[in-house]
Design an enzyme around this catalytic site. Structure first.
Site, PDB file in Angstrom:
ATOM      1  N   LYS A  87       0.838  -1.199   0.000  1.00 58.94           N
ATOM      2  CA  LYS A  87       0.000   0.000   0.000  1.00 58.94           C
ATOM      3  C   LYS A  87       0.875   1.252   0.000  1.00 58.94           C
ATOM      4  O   LYS A  87       2.019   1.211   0.452  1.00 58.94           O
ATOM      5  CB  LYS A  87      -0.859   0.024   1.282  1.00 58.94           C
ATOM      6  CG  LYS A  87      -1.981  -0.987   1.314  1.00 58.94           C
ATOM      7  CD  LYS A  87      -2.748  -0.896   2.629  1.00 58.94           C
ATOM      8  CE  LYS A  87      -3.889  -1.889   2.673  1.00 58.94           C
ATOM      9  NZ  LYS A  87      -4.939  -1.657   1.665  1.00 58.94           N
ATOM     10  N   ARG A 107     -10.446 -11.377   1.989  1.00 57.41           N
ATOM     11  CA  ARG A 107     -11.351 -12.383   1.420  1.00 57.41           C
ATOM     12  C   ARG A 107     -10.711 -13.770   1.454  1.00 57.41           C
ATOM     13  O   ARG A 107     -11.394 -14.786   1.509  1.00 57.41           O
ATOM     14  CB  ARG A 107     -11.774 -11.970   0.007  1.00 57.41           C
ATOM     15  CG  ARG A 107     -10.678 -11.897  -0.998  1.00 57.41           C
ATOM     16  CD  ARG A 107     -11.050 -11.090  -2.246  1.00 57.41           C
ATOM     17  NE  ARG A 107     -11.009  -9.657  -1.986  1.00 57.41           N
ATOM     18  CZ  ARG A 107     -11.334  -8.727  -2.887  1.00 57.41           C
ATOM     19  NH1 ARG A 107     -11.741  -9.072  -4.100  1.00 57.41           N
ATOM     20  NH2 ARG A 107     -11.259  -7.455  -2.577  1.00 57.41           N
TER      21      ARG A 107
HETATM   22  N1  BES Z   1      -8.093  -3.689   4.481  1.00 55.21           N
HETATM   23  C1  BES Z   1      -8.243  -3.265   3.140  1.00 55.21           C
HETATM   24  C2  BES Z   1      -9.512  -2.466   2.891  1.00 55.21           C
HETATM   25  C3  BES Z   1      -9.652  -1.140   3.591  1.00 55.21           C
HETATM   26  C4  BES Z   1      -9.402   0.025   2.907  1.00 55.21           C
HETATM   27  C5  BES Z   1     -10.098  -1.060   4.889  1.00 55.21           C
HETATM   28  C6  BES Z   1      -9.571   1.244   3.551  1.00 55.21           C
HETATM   29  C7  BES Z   1     -10.260   0.151   5.542  1.00 55.21           C
HETATM   30  C8  BES Z   1     -10.000   1.308   4.857  1.00 55.21           C
HETATM   31  C9  BES Z   1      -8.275  -4.470   2.231  1.00 55.21           C
HETATM   32  O1  BES Z   1      -7.517  -5.567   2.626  1.00 55.21           O
HETATM   33  C10 BES Z   1      -7.731  -4.046   0.897  1.00 55.21           C
HETATM   34  O2  BES Z   1      -6.590  -3.708   0.837  1.00 55.21           O
HETATM   35  N2  BES Z   1      -8.584  -4.069  -0.121  1.00 55.21           N
HETATM   36  C11 BES Z   1      -8.180  -3.699  -1.421  1.00 55.21           C
HETATM   37  C12 BES Z   1      -8.732  -4.703  -2.400  1.00 55.21           C
HETATM   38  C13 BES Z   1      -8.237  -4.538  -3.805  1.00 55.21           C
HETATM   39  C14 BES Z   1      -6.759  -4.886  -3.870  1.00 55.21           C
HETATM   40  C15 BES Z   1      -9.036  -5.430  -4.691  1.00 55.21           C
HETATM   41  C16 BES Z   1      -8.739  -2.310  -1.708  1.00 55.21           C
HETATM   42  O3  BES Z   1      -9.863  -2.027  -1.293  1.00 55.21           O
HETATM   43  O4  BES Z   1      -8.032  -1.513  -2.312  1.00 55.21           O
HETATM   44 MN    MN Z   2      -5.504  -5.444   1.962  1.00 58.00          MN
END
Ligand code: BES
Ligand code: MN
Ligand code: ZN
Length: 497
Positions: A278, A352
């Site tokens: 990230k 997931r």
């Molecule tokens: N934990 C994150 C989602 C999240 C984002 C929670 C902002 C709280 C605040 C999750 O694991 C994630 O990184 N999701 C990705 C999925 C994508 C790679 C398909 C996302 O939402 O960008």
């Molecule tokens: Mn994630």
């Protein structure tokens, strides 16, 4: 904070402040407020006539009594329009009132049960909302601060009731409210706790303490047992971290031979994104990526205290998601517990994956119906913001029950669609399914991925990515973790009983 219920006349109570409520647009003061106003030679009605007190929701006016009453202050709280009164409004007013008093340095106060008897609100429910709002609204997280707080804690709330026959209903409401709010605050603590103090092992430890305190059965599966059970998706996520993963199972038995309700929660104690790392900005928030799991553990403790005649099993797969030489990689394929294979497109779509194995485990155990809560997608935040949780299901009847519980609990929840067309976005060329479905409809494709693993078991998925944290302080919500959906989980167990 101690909360006591007593019978008597609030105008006669000697404490730091007495709180009275006022509806917006009410022509004149009634009941306790009218009596206090008379004792104050009309100070409150004068403020109303001058337009300083309107009764708008959570409007707070502090009046010093200058010896005219046994208590030093009267706090007049606006309740908003009478026809808009709800349990959630009562919670919010209670939270705002408590923080206003704490700011003023008040450590003990008395109040009447606002709203009891208005618009079908029962005294018991009104008292529960009052207690919940107070305990939630006064929450602070100061464990890692060495400087002393700039306020004193409120240590006594006296709920004063004129009619003695209502006391036991009020006491029951206060008890339920305390258990519910303290559970939500426990979830908040776990979510606010930084990742170096809330590892998977520490999460399991927290679950163990809840189990011991409230008499729940607990099982914590270690990596070797996860390997034996074939939890390849969870293990894939965990392989980049030095912290061993934990698979936490809590069991409450109150319903004889009925199949248990399953509460599942994503327990990512830190989500860096892994190899699909990230951006640095905002990454610290990912210490809260175990909010779903925290809500499960906290709700199980509350359910054990409230003892509804149902069986409930709480399941929390807990791990970190970090990049390293041993980390799983984009392009890897993983075999989940049920045998379905998954192509990893992004290592940041890890929630997931761990829930896929948790859903399969729950089904093997014969647990049904299932609700999971997960900070799953940024796409859900884009769609719904921090106002409401996104809900998804393969069984409308069960979702309706979850929505009803969420409504009672005051945790806003909104359904998003599960049209089969969305499933196409998860199709893989090399495995049974892939773990991302592209930019469009990201919250829904994530839910469709989970649906593959829920199969035909009635299941609801709650995406709490936007609602697990708040940037604002308002009503009974404070900055930081909200505790969502702990109260929905508790209410659902009570409703299913
Ligand atoms: N934990 C994150 C989602 C999240 C984002 C929670 C902002 C709280 C605040 C999750 O694991 C994630 O990184 N999701 C990705 C999925 C994508 C790679 C398909 C996302 O939402 O960008
Ligand atoms: Mn994630
Ligand atoms: Zn995550």
């Amino acid at each position: 904070m101690e909360i006591r219920v007593t019978s008597g006349d609030i105008a006669q109570v000697a404490t730091g402040a007495v709180v009275v409520g006022l509806f917006e647009g009410a022509p004149q003061l009634e009941g306790a407020a009218a009596a206090l106003d008379r004792a104050l030679d009309g100070a409150i009605s004068r403020l109303m006539a001058d337009g300083e007190i309107k009764g708008k929701a959570s409007e707070a006016t502090l009046v010093h009594t200058l010896g005219k009453l046994p208590s030093a202050r009267v706090l007049v709280m606006g309740l908003g329009k009478k026809e808009d009164l709800s349990l959630d409004r009562l919670r919010a007013v209670s939270g705002d009132a408590c923080r206003a008093l704490r700011r003023a340095g008040v450590t003990r106060f008395a109040t009447v049960s606002h709203g009891a008897g208005v618009g079908g609100i029962e005294p018991r429910a009104a008292a529960q909302s009052l207690a919940e709002g107070a305990i939630l609204g006064l929450y602070t997280f100061r464990r890692h601060m060495t400087r002393p707080p700039e306020f004193k804690e409120i240590d006594e709330l006296l709920l004063v009731e004129r009619e003695a026959e209502k006391l036991s209903a009020l006491e029951q409401g206060v008890r339920s409210g305390r258990i519910t709010a303290e559970a939500a605050n426990m979830a908040r603590d776990m979510v606010n706790e930084p990742a170096n103090f809330m590892t998977p092992a520490q999460m399991a430890e927290a679950a163990r303490e809840v189990a011991e305190q409230h008499g729940l059965a607990i099982t914590v599966l270690e990596r070797e047992q996860m390997q034996e059970m074939g939890m390849g998706a969870l293990l894939g996520v965990a392989q980049g971290s030095q912290q061993p993963p934990k698979f936490i199972v809590l069991e409450y038995k109150g319903g004889g031979s009925r199949t248990p309700l399953g509460l599942l929660g994503k327990g990512l104690t830190f989500d860096s994104g892994g190899i699909s790392i990230k951006p640095a900005e905002g990454m610290q928030e990912m210490k809260g990526d175990m909010a779903g799991g925290a809500a499960v553990i906290a709700a199980m403790g509350a359910i054990a205290q409230l003892r509804p005649p149902v069986n409930v099993t709480g399941i929390v797969p807990a791990t970190e998601n970090l990049p390293s030489g041993t980390a799983y990689k984009p392009g890897d394929t993983l075999k989940s517990m049920g045998g379905k294979t998954i192509e990893v497109i992004s290592t940041d779509a890890e929630g997931r994956l761990i829930l896929a194995d948790a859903l399969c485990y729950a089904r093997r155990q014969g647990i049904s119906p299932l609700v999971d809560a997960a900070t799953l997608t940024g796409a859900c935040v884009v769609a719904l913001g921090d106002v409401c949780t996104g809900a998804f299901t393969n069984n409308q009847e069960f979702l309706n029950k979850v929505l009803k519980a969420a409504g009672t609990a005051g945790e806003k929840t909104w359904q998003l669609p599960m049209y089969v067309e969305y499933k196409e976005q998860n199709k893989s060329d090399v495995a049974d399914v892939k773990n991302t479905g592209g930019r469009n409809a990201g919250a829904i494709t994530a839910a469709q991925f989970l649906a593959e693993f829920a199969e035909d078991t009635p299941w609801v998925h709650l995406d709490i990515a936007g609602t697990a944290r708040s940037e604002k302080e308002r009503g009974y919500t404070v900055k930081g973790a909200t505790g969502t959906p702990t109260r929905t989980f508790i209410q659902l167990a009570l409703d299913l009983a």
